[in-house]
Design a protein around this motif. Structure first.
Motif, short mmCIF file in Angstrom:
data_model
loop_
_atom_site.label_atom_id
_atom_site.label_comp_id
_atom_site.label_asym_id
_atom_site.label_seq_id
_atom_site.Cartn_x
_atom_site.Cartn_y
_atom_site.Cartn_z
N TYR A 312 0.81 -1.22 0.00
CA TYR A 312 0.00 0.00 0.00
C TYR A 312 0.85 1.27 0.00
O TYR A 312 0.36 2.34 -0.29
CB TYR A 312 -0.92 0.01 1.22
CG TYR A 312 -2.06 -0.98 1.10
CD1 TYR A 312 -3.18 -0.68 0.33
CD2 TYR A 312 -2.01 -2.21 1.73
CE1 TYR A 312 -4.22 -1.57 0.20
CE2 TYR A 312 -3.04 -3.12 1.61
CZ TYR A 312 -4.15 -2.80 0.85
OH TYR A 312 -5.18 -3.70 0.72
N ARG A 515 -14.15 0.70 6.84
CA ARG A 515 -13.44 1.77 6.10
C ARG A 515 -12.19 2.22 6.85
O ARG A 515 -11.14 2.45 6.25
CB ARG A 515 -14.37 2.96 5.89
CG ARG A 515 -15.66 2.70 5.14
CD ARG A 515 -15.43 2.17 3.73
NE ARG A 515 -16.60 2.36 2.91
CZ ARG A 515 -17.61 1.48 2.79
NH1 ARG A 515 -17.55 0.34 3.45
NH2 ARG A 515 -18.64 1.74 2.02
N GLN A 518 -9.47 -0.20 6.29
CA GLN A 518 -8.88 -0.04 4.96
C GLN A 518 -7.91 1.15 4.92
O GLN A 518 -6.86 1.07 4.27
CB GLN A 518 -9.99 0.14 3.92
CG GLN A 518 -10.82 -1.12 3.71
CD GLN A 518 -12.08 -0.87 2.90
OE1 GLN A 518 -12.52 0.27 2.73
NE2 GLN A 518 -12.69 -1.94 2.40
N MET A 521 -4.68 0.14 6.57
CA MET A 521 -3.91 -0.74 5.69
C MET A 521 -3.19 0.07 4.61
O MET A 521 -2.03 -0.21 4.29
CB MET A 521 -4.82 -1.80 5.06
CG MET A 521 -5.29 -2.86 6.06
SD MET A 521 -6.31 -4.15 5.32
CE MET A 521 -5.10 -4.99 4.31
N LYS A 522 -3.86 1.05 4.05
CA LYS A 522 -3.20 1.91 3.07
C LYS A 522 -2.02 2.67 3.69
O LYS A 522 -1.05 2.99 3.00
CB LYS A 522 -4.21 2.90 2.48
CG LYS A 522 -5.18 2.32 1.47
CD LYS A 522 -6.19 3.35 1.03
CE LYS A 522 -7.11 2.82 -0.07
NZ LYS A 522 -6.44 2.73 -1.37
N ALA A 529 -5.09 -1.89 11.86
CA ALA A 529 -6.13 -2.39 10.95
C ALA A 529 -6.69 -3.72 11.46
O ALA A 529 -7.91 -3.94 11.44
CB ALA A 529 -5.54 -2.58 9.55
N THR A 545 -21.01 -6.78 6.33
CA THR A 545 -19.56 -6.62 6.22
C THR A 545 -18.77 -7.70 6.96
O THR A 545 -17.54 -7.74 6.86
CB THR A 545 -19.13 -5.25 6.78
OG1 THR A 545 -19.65 -5.13 8.11
CG2 THR A 545 -19.64 -4.12 5.92
N ASP A 548 -16.64 -9.98 4.73
CA ASP A 548 -15.56 -9.17 4.15
C ASP A 548 -14.45 -8.96 5.18
O ASP A 548 -13.26 -9.06 4.86
CB ASP A 548 -16.10 -7.81 3.69
CG ASP A 548 -17.21 -7.93 2.66
OD1 ASP A 548 -16.89 -8.11 1.48
OD2 ASP A 548 -18.37 -7.85 3.06
N LEU A 552 -10.60 -10.23 4.91
CA LEU A 552 -9.54 -9.21 4.93
C LEU A 552 -8.60 -9.44 6.10
O LEU A 552 -7.37 -9.33 5.96
CB LEU A 552 -10.18 -7.82 5.02
CG LEU A 552 -9.24 -6.62 4.86
CD1 LEU A 552 -8.50 -6.69 3.52
CD2 LEU A 552 -10.03 -5.32 4.96
#
Length: 597
Positions: A312, A515, A518, A521-522, A529, A545, A548, A552
């Motif tokens: 990322y 969100r 995410q 993680m970026k 995260a 979610t 997901d 993840l």
């Protein structure tokens, strides 16, 4: 005459009735009654089925003397029926007379002559008796008698597999290749099937030992080197496969590096990026005149792009270096149909990692100006261009391009993707009702991925339109989502925070946790995260979610944090608690892979 016909019919009817009755007694374990009936039936005809049933009843009753006499009588009548010696040996084994049994088995092997008709039945008789070694000797003796080294190849391979003699099994494959190198593809297919069906590592290890021995014994044999490469790829040992491919290229330069390029592509497809990059660089060192130079230049940059996408973060120094390499490639190779993948990746790199939307748009414009561009590629690039315009904040231009692509591809996947992205853009613009109407249509899309994305966004909108008639929280969430899409991470985080501060509880809270995970993680803040995803799974296990978040978190722990135990637990929970999830196939593969480590 009539009386004779009636007696014939009556006899046939009686035989049929006795056969049914005998079968009934045999199937119900009443062997004494079955024996009497089969004795009568066998006297009337020498039918082999009656013989086998009668022999079985004698064996079950322990009447071994009668069994031996039965076998001997049949041997006199059918001297070419070599399986009778196996029957004789079986009777002796029941009496624990091992030497006599083995003598009978050996005699059966010695009786094989130039007539091969009895061979398959004899080998099958040994297999049924669990005497796999004798079955192998049967086929090998037939080979010796006929001096045909490849006779009964498939049968011997099967016997060796039953025996667990994997080195002998592999030797059969290689002996076949010695006689017919053109069979290499067929051999690879057969060996791949056997490797997949093998219950443990013994076959794979046996193949490796046999291959190493053959390569050492015949270092100049191209077929064995190719087999070594193939085997290494089957075992995901990409580094060793590359070493062997380079050896083939050095010894057989006429092949032009075909094997090296093959290893490079397979390694790339399996995320073995270091190996793929080394393979492409090896080919580049052969010079610009080599047949694979262009392909290797493109391939190496595709590897570097994949490496960036798998991480990322990318520091400015590495970004500048990679950008310079792309520009050098365009100067050398040109901007043409063969460099389209490079132009598309360069655009993505500049926009999403370099923050240079103008350079990204310019690269995609260069693609669209290439003469005789295929319509499919043209519309794919338009879709990517629309994404870039949205990323840069030019929502109106992005929407126009989405509509163009949708109109040109109404009944295929590309059109569905364009329709979804335009609906998502309307969601960003707070036009929730129109966006939801489009998403509901897409929920029945033939593409499972598009349908799933459409369903998730549709449910997000529907649930929050019902709970909040002013759409206030949903508007804040959509604004934050747009910031996240545009990679304005701090602004997105602040937007999600604003919702959490405004109310004590809200249906959006699970989405906010996702969100935020995410975002972390970026930012390569993987531990944070993981903590956010864990909270989501614990507090919102029934929300959309949840699966997901499990997937993840599993991949995060496996690939970034090195916590394979946590990853395995997440994959297992996803498979057990969310069996209809879109991720079940992927989770099952990763779970099985981790179990074997």
């Amino acid at each position: 005459m009539i009386a004779w016909c009636l007696s014939l019919i009556s006899g046939a009817w009686a035989q049929q009735t006795n056969e049914q009755l005998a079968a009934y007694y045999f199937d119900h374990g009443e062997f004494a009654q079955a024996s009497q009936l089969y004795e009568g039936l066998y006297k009337q005809t020498t039918n082999k089925y009656y013989y086998q049933r009668l022999l079985a009843t004698y064996m079950e009753l322990g009447e071994y003397r009668d069994a031996i006499r039965l076998v001997e009588r049949r041997q006199k009548g059918f001297p070419k029926e070599l399986t009778l010696m196996v029957d004789e040996g079986q009777v002796y084994l029941r009496q624990k007379q091992e030497k006599k049994a083995l003598k009978a088995f050996d005699k059966a092997i010695e009786s094989i002559g130039s007539d091969l008709q009895p061979v398959p039945d004899l080998a099958q008789a040994f297999i049924s008796a669990g005497r796999y070694g004798y079955a192998a000797r049967t086929y090998l003796t037939a080979r010796s008698k006929t001096r045909n080294r490849t006779l009964y190849f498939n049968e011997l391979v099967g016997v060796y597999q039953l025996m667990g003699d994997y080195e002998a099994m592999t030797g059969e494959y290689f002996d076949l290749l010695d006689n017919n190198p053109g069979m290499i593809r067929s051999v690879q297919v057969s060996m791949q099937k056997a490797l997949l069906e093998a219950p443990d590592r013994r076959l794979a290890d046996g193949v490796r030992r046999a291959l190493v021995a053959r390569v050492q014994e015949h270092p100049g044999n191209k077929t064995y080197l190719e087999m070594m490469i193939w085997y290494s790829l089957q075992q995901n040992d990409f580094r060793f496969a590359l070493e062997q491919a380079e050896a083939v290229d050095i010894r057989f330069p006429d092949m032009g590096g075909d094997q090296v390029m093959r290893v490079a592509q397979i390694a790339y497809n399996n995320d073995a990026l270091d190996v793929a990059g080394d393979a492409y660089r090896y080919m580049q060192r052969k010079g610009a005149d080599s047949p694979h130079y262009f392909e290797s230049r493109v391939g190496e940059l595709e590897v570097e792009f994949a490496r960036v996408n798998n991480n990322y973060t990318l520091d400015s120094k590495d970004l500048a270096s990679l950008r310079a390499r792309y520009l050098a490639a365009f100067d050398e190779l040109g901007k043409n149909e063969r460099t389209i993948p490079l132009l598309r990746h360069y655009a993505s790199l500049m926009a999403y990692h370099g923050g240079d939307a103008q350079a990204a748009v310019s690269a995609l414009d260069d693609v669209l100006e290439i003469p005789r561009l295929k319509p499919q590629i043209r519309d794919e690039v338009k879709l990517e261009l629309a994404d870039l315009l949205l990323f840069a904040g030019q929502t109106w231009d992005a929407s126009l391009l989405y509509m163009q692509v949708e109109k040109a591809n109404k009944n295929d996947l590309l059109g569905a993707q364009a329709k979804y992205r335009n609906a998502r853009l309307s969601y960003y613009n707070h036009d929730f009702e129109w966006a939801n109407s489009q998403l509901k249509v897409l929920r029945s899309s033939t593409s499972k991925l598009v349908a799933n994305d459409a369903m998730e966004l549709s449910l997000l909108i529907s649930d929050n339109m019902e709970d909040d008639s002013t759409y206030g929280m949903l508007e804040l969430f959509a604004d934050a989502d747009l910031m996240l899409y545009r990679n304005l991470l701090d602004s997105a985080w602040a937007g999600y925070d604003a919702i959490q501060r405004a109310v004590l509880s809200h249906p959006l809270f699970d989405e906010i946790l996702m969100r935020k995970a995410q975002i972390r993680m970026k930012q390569a803040r993987y531990t944070e995260a993981d903590s956010l995803l864990q909270r989501l799974i614990e507090f919102y296990p029934y929300d959309i979610t949840a699966d997901d978040a499990l997937m993840l978190r599993a991949e995060l722990n496996e690939e970034r944090l090195g916590n394979t135990d946590v990853a395995r637990q997440c994959y297992e929970k996803l498979l057990l608690d969310y069996p209809t999830s879109l991720y079940t196939d992927r989770a099952r593969k990763r779970y099985n892979a981790l179990k074997t480590k």
